[in-house]
Design an enzyme around this catalytic site. Structure first.
Site, mmCIF file in Angstrom:
data_model
loop_
_atom_site.group_PDB
_atom_site.id
_atom_site.type_symbol
_atom_site.label_atom_id
_atom_site.label_comp_id
_atom_site.label_asym_id
_atom_site.label_seq_id
_atom_site.Cartn_x
_atom_site.Cartn_y
_atom_site.Cartn_z
ATOM 1 N N HIS A 1 0.771 -0.994 0.077
ATOM 2 C CA HIS A 1 -0.215 -0.161 0.486
ATOM 3 C C HIS A 1 0.308 0.884 0.153
ATOM 4 C CE1 HIS A 1 -4.322 1.739 1.619
ATOM 5 N NE2 HIS A 1 -3.268 2.775 1.125
ATOM 6 N N ARG B 1 2.945 8.770 -6.696
ATOM 7 C CA ARG B 1 2.170 10.268 -7.014
ATOM 8 C C ARG B 1 2.306 10.390 -8.406
ATOM 9 N NH1 ARG B 1 -1.457 10.913 -2.837
ATOM 10 N NH2 ARG B 1 -0.242 11.723 -0.650
ATOM 11 N N ASP C 1 1.224 2.770 3.409
ATOM 12 C CA ASP C 1 0.134 3.554 3.008
ATOM 13 C C ASP C 1 1.114 5.156 2.658
ATOM 14 O OD1 ASP C 1 -1.420 5.387 1.926
ATOM 15 O OD2 ASP C 1 -2.565 5.587 4.299
ATOM 16 N N HIS D 1 2.192 5.304 -2.090
ATOM 17 C CA HIS D 1 1.105 6.215 -3.037
ATOM 18 C C HIS D 1 2.515 6.726 -4.180
ATOM 19 C CE1 HIS D 1 -2.667 6.388 -2.046
ATOM 20 N NE2 HIS D 1 -1.957 5.697 -1.427
ATOM 21 N N HIS E 1 3.679 14.009 1.004
ATOM 22 C CA HIS E 1 2.764 15.326 0.682
ATOM 23 C C HIS E 1 4.552 16.945 -0.129
ATOM 24 C CE1 HIS E 1 -0.988 14.819 0.547
ATOM 25 N NE2 HIS E 1 -0.442 14.005 1.325
#
Length: 444
Positions: A60, A64, A305, A62, A309
């Site tokens: 899991h 991006r 996860d 990201h 950012h």
């Protein structure tokens, strides 16, 4: 004659520990050699007094890309993974655009070629336009992701009927459906009632009741349709109780994350935006309950996860706590966080491999190549020295997020070497052989 022989290590698989030397040819493990047995090799790696673990599989994450590369991209994200001992990243479909069509999935795979430092498997989103599914299945994504709350309308399945209809769409398909448990009605109702914008309001909008109801709906819908599902990161005591009672009703597995095993909602006061994600952190009682079911073997997978950012995004001022971009980095610290649990006695080294290598590989259709040290498997391996401590620091992080919530944490062991298909790609926390990763598809 082997191309490479890793000599002197104690091999750690999910089933236990054993002393063996590992012979590698053509990127695969071809033999486990008894200690002291004569074996010739072009290159010998001395791993005496160390543990040899299979490369971790983060189910899991990201990365991006495309569309959000100011937050992370394939290169930076897989660089972090490599330094953290994650040799296989399963990338979620929530980029810009979301990975909803065969064309978007194919484009994403093509973008990754030649730029990734570890292997990457790609996940596709279940769109309300279910006619898109057959062509996506032809590309063999490692999973399809179904969302029940807090996503754009095009990807929202908020009712029992909609969830069951979506799962029936995968009848007899050889795939796995990841389901993020939630309840859109609770989210909407709570937000309308409480507009304070506080941390408490954010917690109230995504309570344990929403998670528990989402788990129940997912498992019952899977039982009724015969679908194979994987429930995404649970973290509440109520959720774990529902999962424990219903898990045997369907072909279902469940994950949690390292941050949910260590941090509670009280930690928002100290770290604030850096810890903000979804689901929100829970009470200390919930953390203790989650740790108990992990120790009891009722959690199948621990994944990060990883959702970074840009630092400026996390540092900006927002009208409400709920508006802060949700997510935090985790790929580079997965192994150290799990070793911390080993240090605490909550799990063992074989448990670590079960939760972060064997189980995710098997569940996501990679179990014939990844997740264990055995003949015929990819030679993705980690050398861990139990005599050398290590410390997690913000300064060492290579993700674009440029921080870790585990800053300053000490671990009793150190990751010294990372191998991907028999090639050493990391030595002493330095990427020495970049861009060796490959896009990987689900295998039947």
């Amino acid at each position: 004659m082997f191309e490479t022989l890793i000599r002197g290590a104690t091999i750690v698989n999910a089933e236990g520990l054993e002393r063996r030397d590992v012979g590698i040819i053509g990127g695969r493990i071809v033999a486990l050699v008894a200690p002291g047995e004569t074996a010739e090799a072009g290159s010998v790696v001395d791993a005496r007094s160390c543990f040899l673990l299979p490369g971790l599989v983060d189910a899991h994450a990201h990365l991006r890309e495309p569309g959000l590369t100011h937050k992370e991209d394939f290169s930076s994200g897989t660089h972090a993974a490599a330094l953290g001992g994650v040799t296989m990243v399963l990338d979620m479909p929530t980029d810009e655009p979301w990975t909803a069509t065969a064309e978007q999935l194919a484009d994403k795979m093509a973008m990754a070629e030649g730029r990734i430092h570890v292997d990457v498997g790609f996940q596709a989103v279940v769109s309300r336009d279910l006619s898109l599914t057959p062509r996506l299945l032809e590309l063999a994504p490692v999973s399809f992701e179904l969302f029940t709350a807090d996503v754009p309308e095009a990807f929202l399945f908020s009712t029992f009927d909609e969830i069951a209809r979506a799962l029936r769409n995968f009848d007899r398909a050889d795939t796995l459906i990841g389901i993020s448990p939630g309840d859109q009605s609770i989210l909407t109702g709570s937000t309308e009632r409480n507009k304070a914008g506080t941390i408490a309001a954010f917690l109230d909008s995504r309570p344990p009741l929403a998670e528990a109801g989402g788990i129940a709906r997912a498992v019952l819908a899977a039982a009724a349709t015969g679908a194979r599902i994987h429930v995404r990161q649970i973290n509440s005591e109520l959720g774990t109780k529902v999962w424990s009672r219903l898990r045997d009703m369907a072909d279902a597995s469940v994950e949690t994350t390292p941050q949910n095993l260590f941090f509670s909602a009280d930690d928002y006061e100290a770290q604030g935006a850096r810890l903000k994600g979804s689901p929100p952190l829970r009470s200390r009682q919930d953390v203790d309950a989650l740790r108990a079911v992990l120790s009891a073997g009722l959690i199948d997978i621990v994944a990060t996860d990883h959702a970074p950012h840009a630092p400026a995004e996390k540092a900006a001022s927002y009208p409400a706590f709920a508006d802060i971009p949700g997510g935090m980095p985790g790929l580079q610290t997965l192994l150290q966080a799990m070793l911390k649990l080993v240090d605490e006695g909550l799990i063992t080294l074989p448990d670590l491999v079960r939760l972060c290598a064997r189980n995710p590989a098997e569940r996501f259709g990679l179990g014939r190549r990844k997740g264990r040290i055995a003949a015929g498997y990819d030679a993705d391996m980690l050398i861990v020295n139990p005599r050398q401590p290590s410390t997690v620091t913000n300064a060492d992080q290579v993700s674009c997020a440029a921080y870790t919530p585990f800053d300053g944490w000490a671990v009793k062991a150190r990751l010294t070497n990372v191998f991907l298909r028999g090639k050493e790609i990391v030595r002493d926390q330095v990427l020495i052989d970049p861009a060796q990763g490959k896009p990987v598809r689900r295998e039947s």
